[in-house]
Design an enzyme around this catalytic site. Sequence first.
Site: not given
Length: 500
Positions: A182, A235-237, A239-240, A291, A338, A392
């Site tokens: 995905k 990805g981002s924290n 979502v992760g 990153c 963003q 971030e």
Amino acid sequence: MATTAEIQVASAKSYIAGKWADSRGSRRVERRNPADSNDVVGSITLATREDARQAIAAAQAAFPAWKRTSPITRGKLVMKVAQIMAARVNELAAMLTREEGKTLSESRGEILRSINVLEFIAGEARTLGGEVLPSELPKNFAYTLRVPLGVVSCITPWNFPVAIPVWKIAPALVGGNTVVFKPATTTAFTAMMVVSMFEEAGVPAGVLNMVVGAGSDVGDELVTNPAVRAISFTGSNEVGNGVYRGGANRGVRVQCEMGGKNPIIVLADADLDLAVASTVQGAFGSTGQRCTATSRAVVEESIADEFVRRVRDAAQKLKVGNGAEAGVMVGPIVDEKQFSTVLKYLEVGKQEGATVVCGGSKLTGGAYDRGLFVAPTIFDHVKPTMRVATEEIFGPVLSVIRVRNFDEAMQVANGVAYGLSSAIYTRDASRIFDFVDEIDTGIVHINSPTTGGEAHVPFGGMKATGVGQREQGTVALDFFTEIKAVYVDYTGTKREGNLY
Ligand code: NAD
């Protein structure tokens, strides 16, 4: 010969069971070039949860035959993808720049890195073995095998839409797994080109599937579906952490590579020319949307004025614009969401009392009005606890934190939740090794920028940045395989006693 994907590139599709197909869903989104809103890259009918289920079912159906295919044959397929990518590098780079915004030379760099990853992982197929071990008993031995997990999900962000999918999909396939991939919808067209290269290389139907849809339904299905045996996420924290919980709930393997707030420490004895060049490259290259970008410069007070002056002079010379144009060194921000995040942090920094040395706002006028451009920004006199020093931002923004000495520099460098990459500039060997020992990051650079890495070296972060095994290097295959221990008794007689 054009592949099916090339012909249909203006309308992003999913790739399920060897076929490119429109979703039956009703949500349609349009993707525009972030450097020029008049340029419509294409439109996407977002896949649904049902599409994701079909892709998982296709991967499940393809698994038994792929598992039995020799790892060497699987590796040869991956090597063929490397060759196809090398032949189509300009076409892929043009799409990557048009869709994500990075400059053409940055796009080519990302693709070359991807080719290195494909070549390295293809070679690993020939040594995908276990070990032979002695037994405590006579006429016995034990050995281990590496076996695939089954259907695995690869969920990726927009900022490296070629390299990150490649460094997940290639080891997953060589390990014998079948994949549902995905991509971020923001960079779906680049992802389609990548998948079309696997198609052109001859990946069997169902072995690699791609579903282009929203995280909340397609992504969620790839995490929660019982047929999915492992999840590799970048990805981002925000979502992760949910992905990690979702995998843990079902007891399946998860690796999450997430955010960063990478420091560069510059000590008073540093080669300042080198430190300045690396800071500028690390902070503003790829528009700060890496990153591993340098987002904090932790500088000894005695050289801080000189350092800031030189970084400012270099930053002000950077040409910002459409990454497809010659001479442009900093492209746009990827999308409106963003863009507003970066602009918000510019205001946060000002409100917190940081000094704006240069930049500090969006760029307007002429062609800038058609894109999402931010001036390379330096905040000086940033306190370690400010939000611009700890959160971030993911844009071309550098926070300079002045410190008294090395010990304070280490406290500041380690004083954030993240732990991906770091760098130090000094000529002092003791300080270098103290830094290596004490810094809490998964990647450590000495007298080189915080960005960058090599295909055969493990990649990933500590603390809040990463959970699960590292990516790339030989360890990439550890994540995508199980170890099976086999005991062989060739005495032909009943064993006396038990093994403990
Ligand atoms: P994101 O977390 O918004 O999205 C990443 C992927 O997750 C996308 O494909 C998205 O659609 C999907 N997703 C969203 N919700 C989901 C859900 N509920 N379940 C499953 N999947 C879901 O990240 P992004 O904005 O695309 O990327 C930027 C972030 O990625 C930054 O934080 C950056 O630091 C991080 N990043 C980390 C690394 C690393 O190796 N550490 C590398 C690149 C990017």
